[in-house]
Design a protein around this motif. Structure first.
Motif, PDB file in Angstrom:
ATOM      1  N   PHE A 164      -7.561 -11.588  -6.177  1.00 33.45           N
ATOM      2  CA  PHE A 164      -6.436 -11.269  -5.294  1.00 33.45           C
ATOM      3  C   PHE A 164      -6.313  -9.760  -5.134  1.00 33.45           C
ATOM      4  O   PHE A 164      -6.887  -8.999  -5.921  1.00 33.45           O
ATOM      5  N   PHE A 176      -6.745  -8.905  -9.451  1.00 35.86           N
ATOM      6  CA  PHE A 176      -6.670 -10.016 -10.409  1.00 35.86           C
ATOM      7  C   PHE A 176      -7.641 -11.140 -10.026  1.00 35.86           C
ATOM      8  O   PHE A 176      -7.609 -11.647  -8.911  1.00 35.86           O
ATOM      9  N   ALA A 217      -8.590 -14.714 -10.125  1.00 31.40           N
ATOM     10  CA  ALA A 217      -7.991 -16.021 -10.429  1.00 31.40           C
ATOM     11  C   ALA A 217      -9.057 -17.086 -10.631  1.00 31.40           C
ATOM     12  O   ALA A 217      -8.844 -18.056 -11.361  1.00 31.40           O
ATOM     13  N   PRO A 242      -3.979 -25.830 -17.652  1.00 32.88           N
ATOM     14  CA  PRO A 242      -2.639 -25.284 -17.891  1.00 32.88           C
ATOM     15  C   PRO A 242      -2.152 -24.436 -16.721  1.00 32.88           C
ATOM     16  O   PRO A 242      -2.921 -24.138 -15.805  1.00 32.88           O
ATOM     17  N   SER A 243      -0.913 -24.019 -16.782  1.00 38.16           N
ATOM     18  CA  SER A 243      -0.329 -23.194 -15.730  1.00 38.16           C
ATOM     19  C   SER A 243      -1.128 -21.893 -15.588  1.00 38.16           C
ATOM     20  O   SER A 243      -1.493 -21.277 -16.585  1.00 38.16           O
ATOM     21  N   GLY A 244      -1.421 -21.514 -14.351  1.00 36.69           N
ATOM     22  CA  GLY A 244      -2.143 -20.270 -14.104  1.00 36.69           C
ATOM     23  C   GLY A 244      -3.651 -20.383 -14.245  1.00 36.69           C
ATOM     24  O   GLY A 244      -4.374 -19.394 -14.130  1.00 36.69           O
ATOM     25  N   ALA A 245      -4.162 -21.606 -14.443  1.00 35.98           N
ATOM     26  CA  ALA A 245      -5.604 -21.794 -14.664  1.00 35.98           C
ATOM     27  C   ALA A 245      -6.422 -21.526 -13.407  1.00 35.98           C
ATOM     28  O   ALA A 245      -7.599 -21.202 -13.475  1.00 35.98           O
ATOM     29  N   GLY A 246      -5.799 -21.711 -12.233  1.00 36.03           N
ATOM     30  CA  GLY A 246      -6.530 -21.501 -10.980  1.00 36.03           C
ATOM     31  C   GLY A 246      -6.685 -22.773 -10.155  1.00 36.03           C
ATOM     32  O   GLY A 246      -7.469 -22.818  -9.214  1.00 36.03           O
ATOM     33  N   LYS A 247      -5.907 -23.808 -10.491  1.00 38.16           N
ATOM     34  CA  LYS A 247      -6.037 -25.105  -9.811  1.00 38.16           C
ATOM     35  C   LYS A 247      -5.618 -25.008  -8.340  1.00 38.16           C
ATOM     36  O   LYS A 247      -6.360 -25.385  -7.442  1.00 38.16           O
ATOM     37  N   THR A 248      -4.393 -24.497  -8.132  1.00 37.32           N
ATOM     38  CA  THR A 248      -3.881 -24.407  -6.758  1.00 37.32           C
ATOM     39  C   THR A 248      -4.723 -23.448  -5.938  1.00 37.32           C
ATOM     40  O   THR A 248      -4.988 -23.698  -4.757  1.00 37.32           O
ATOM     41  N   THR A 249      -5.177 -22.361  -6.558  1.00 36.02           N
ATOM     42  CA  THR A 249      -6.036 -21.407  -5.841  1.00 36.02           C
ATOM     43  C   THR A 249      -7.300 -22.120  -5.351  1.00 36.02           C
ATOM     44  O   THR A 249      -7.705 -21.946  -4.201  1.00 36.02           O
TER      45      THR A 249
HETATM   46  N1  LIG Z   1      -1.266 -14.447  -3.978  1.00 32.37           N
HETATM   47  C1  LIG Z   1      -1.531 -14.114  -5.254  1.00 32.37           C
HETATM   48  N2  LIG Z   1      -1.649 -12.816  -5.633  1.00 32.37           N
HETATM   49  C2  LIG Z   1      -1.969 -12.485  -6.910  1.00 32.37           C
HETATM   50  N3  LIG Z   1      -2.167 -13.378  -7.904  1.00 32.37           N
HETATM   51  C3  LIG Z   1      -2.051 -14.686  -7.586  1.00 32.37           C
HETATM   52  C4  LIG Z   1      -1.725 -15.129  -6.257  1.00 32.37           C
HETATM   53  N4  LIG Z   1      -1.689 -16.493  -6.266  1.00 32.37           N
HETATM   54  C5  LIG Z   1      -1.978 -16.876  -7.531  1.00 32.37           C
HETATM   55  N5  LIG Z   1      -2.181 -15.801  -8.321  1.00 32.37           N
HETATM   56  C6  LIG Z   1      -2.521 -15.806  -9.760  1.00 32.37           C
HETATM   57  O1  LIG Z   1      -3.729 -16.538  -9.913  1.00 32.37           O
HETATM   58  C7  LIG Z   1      -3.681 -17.309 -11.116  1.00 32.37           C
HETATM   59  C8  LIG Z   1      -3.977 -18.754 -10.786  1.00 32.37           C
HETATM   60  O2  LIG Z   1      -2.882 -19.271 -10.046  1.00 32.37           O
HETATM   61  P1  LIG Z   1      -2.832 -20.795  -9.566  1.00 32.37           P
HETATM   62  O3  LIG Z   1      -1.585 -20.983  -8.757  1.00 32.37           O
HETATM   63  O4  LIG Z   1      -4.119 -21.170  -8.951  1.00 32.37           O
HETATM   64  O5  LIG Z   1      -2.677 -21.529 -10.979  1.00 32.37           O
HETATM   65  P2  LIG Z   1      -2.430 -23.077 -11.277  1.00 32.37           P
HETATM   66  O6  LIG Z   1      -3.512 -23.497 -12.206  1.00 32.37           O
HETATM   67  O7  LIG Z   1      -2.287 -23.837 -10.001  1.00 32.37           O
HETATM   68  O8  LIG Z   1      -1.067 -23.010 -12.063  1.00 32.37           O
HETATM   69  P3  LIG Z   1       0.279 -23.935 -11.948  1.00 32.37           P
HETATM   70  O9  LIG Z   1      -0.033 -25.219 -12.661  1.00 32.37           O
HETATM   71  O10 LIG Z   1       1.294 -23.119 -12.663  1.00 32.37           O
HETATM   72  O11 LIG Z   1       0.568 -24.113 -10.480  1.00 32.37           O
HETATM   73  C9  LIG Z   1      -2.303 -17.090 -11.718  1.00 32.37           C
HETATM   74  O12 LIG Z   1      -2.408 -16.135 -12.754  1.00 32.37           O
HETATM   75  C10 LIG Z   1      -1.489 -16.558 -10.570  1.00 32.37           C
HETATM   76  O13 LIG Z   1      -0.474 -15.687 -11.023  1.00 32.37           O
END
Ligand SMILES: Nc1ncnc2c1ncn2[C@@H]1O[C@H](COP(=O)(O)OP(=O)(O)OP(=O)(O)O)[C@@H](O)[C@H]1O
Length: 384
Positions: free
Chosen positions: A13, A17, A19, A38-45
């Motif tokens: 990003f 950072f 992700a 877990p939360s922040g793992a990168g799933k939604t990304t």
């Molecule tokens: N637009 C952005 N800019 C900077 N960092 C981002 C952005 N979107 C996500 N991140 C970071 O990327 C990492 C992965 O985020 P992501 O939303 O993919 O996690 P996740 O596994 O889906 O978590 P959750 O279960 O909490 O939704 C996190 O550390 C998040 O803070």
């Protein structure tokens, strides 16, 4: 429908950072693959990159054999369902379902045909004239899923679509979802942080941690044969216990020394794989359901002694938290077996370790060094 392939996907990003870092996975045609972590793992990304809502820093996304990495979201022909209800409040349920079809300029007759099929499968035929605020949370979510399914998309992307529902409804939706996926023969990439959801609904699970894949496997395989300590402790409830162990040898027999206890282990198991030398330290993984309680004065050879730290009653099972030289180990027992043991905090208690149910991990990197022997011998999983 189509298959989906992700090759070496990376996302940094703005601000630097990272992700996602080198993520590769594939979803076969009509397969349900869960991204779990877990939360922040990168799933939604990952999901947003597949959807085309974010640009990849590196890597390739293929849908149905075509490279869609630079395509717009619309060109990719995907359908996405989010965790929050995303229905239009001013439209009837019928019009909500019709909306994505109207955008695609489908005729009224075709729209009616499509919606009637989906409504029947989702059992929402009687709700079509209502507005979203006249439905329960579960019904609204079913419509939101229906709106995605009605579209004949190549791949369905789901981001925790049932996580906000109450536990009872979630349990029902889990079953319903599996049936829907089968009926619609849908290719699905589904994001979840809930292991129960992934274990019950997935054909395969992609376990992701800190932007990297830990393991890809079918649910039971992931539980039985974890590739890393992270996978071993993330999957399973209560989580796998971890204890320090030292390899030792005496009179030609091999042992694992755990504090003051010595567990004799099979020689072939010890020798099958990378060398384990006397004095080497490893992390020992033991699932709570694989430990059996025994009286503190028992003379069983594979016994570890401790004191009761806490006792949790879970209805049909009881979890004993046992303090072993400062580390809390959890042992799961049936209600009947639990009655034979003290429940008083501080009371002495012991548990037995069955050598067939021991996992061994490298202490530095958490890599699996020996899978439990039962996984190769077909011994019953639960012996509590
Ligand atoms: N637009 C952005 N800019 C900077 N960092 C981002 C952005 N979107 C996500 N991140 C970071 O990327 C990492 C992965 O985020 P992501 O939303 O993919 O996690 P996740 O596994 O889906 O978590 P959750 O279960 O909490 O939704 C996190 O550390 C998040 O803070």
């Amino acid at each position: 429908m189509a298959d989906l392939q992700i090759e070496n996907l990376a996302k940094a990003f703005k601000g630097g950072f990272t992700a996602l870092n080198g993520v590769s996975l594939d979803v076969a045609d009509r397969e349900a693959v869960f991204l779990l972590g877990p939360s922040g793992a990168g799933k939604t990304t990952t999901l947003r990159l597949v959807a085309g809502l974010e640009d990849a820093t590196a890597g390739r996304i293929m849908i149905g054999g075509r490279d869609v990495t630079r395509w717009t979201p619309r060109e990719r022909n995907l359908a996405m369902v989010y965790d929050k209800h995303s229905l239009f409040p001013h439209l009837t349920i019928y019009e909500n379902l019709a909306y994505p079809l109207r955008i695609r300029k489908m005729s009224d007759a075709d729209i009616r045909r499509h919606i009637s099929g989906v409504a029947e499968t989702l059992q929402i035929e009687k709700l079509l004239e209502r507005r979203p605020n006249q439905l329960s949370g579960g019904q609204q979510q079913r419509v939101a899923i229906g709106r995605a399914l009605v579209r004949d998309a190549d791949v369905f992307l789901l981001d925790e679509p049932i996580s906000h529902l109450d536990a009872q409804l979630r349990a029902r939706m889990r079953v319903e979802f599996k049936r829907l996926q089968r009926d619609f023969r849908a290719t699905m990439l589904y994001v979840s942080h809930d292991q129960l959801e992934a274990m019950t609904m997935a054909d395969r699970i992609v376990l992701i941690n800190k932007g990297k894949i830990e393991q890809i496997a079918a649910p039971q395989e992931l539980f039985d044969r974890p590739a890393t300590l992270f996978a071993a402790t993330f999957i399973g409830e209560p989580p796998m216990n971890v204890m320090q162990a030292v390899i030792s040898e005496s009179n030609g027999c091999r042992f694992l020394r755990i504090g003051e206890a010595y567990i004799e282990v099979d020689k072939d198991w010890m020798q099958d794989g990378e060398a384990l030398r006397p004095g080497d330290k490893y992390l020992l993984g033991l699932r709570p359901q694989h430990l059996s309680l025994c009286p503190a004065d028992s003379t069983h050879a594979c016994r570890v002694n401790g004191t009761i730290f806490a006792v949790e009653t879970l209805g049909s099972r009881v979890v004993f938290d046992i303090d072993v030289e400062g580390t809390v180990i959890r042992a799961m027992s049936t209600i009947d077996a639990a009655l034979k043991y003290p429940h008083t905090i501080g009371a002495p208690i012991s548990f037995r370790i069955d050598p067939d149910f021991i996992y061994l991990f490298d202490a530095d990197r958490g890599r699996i060094v020996r899978q439990a022997r039962f996984t190769t011998r077909g011994k019953a999983r639960l012996h509590a």
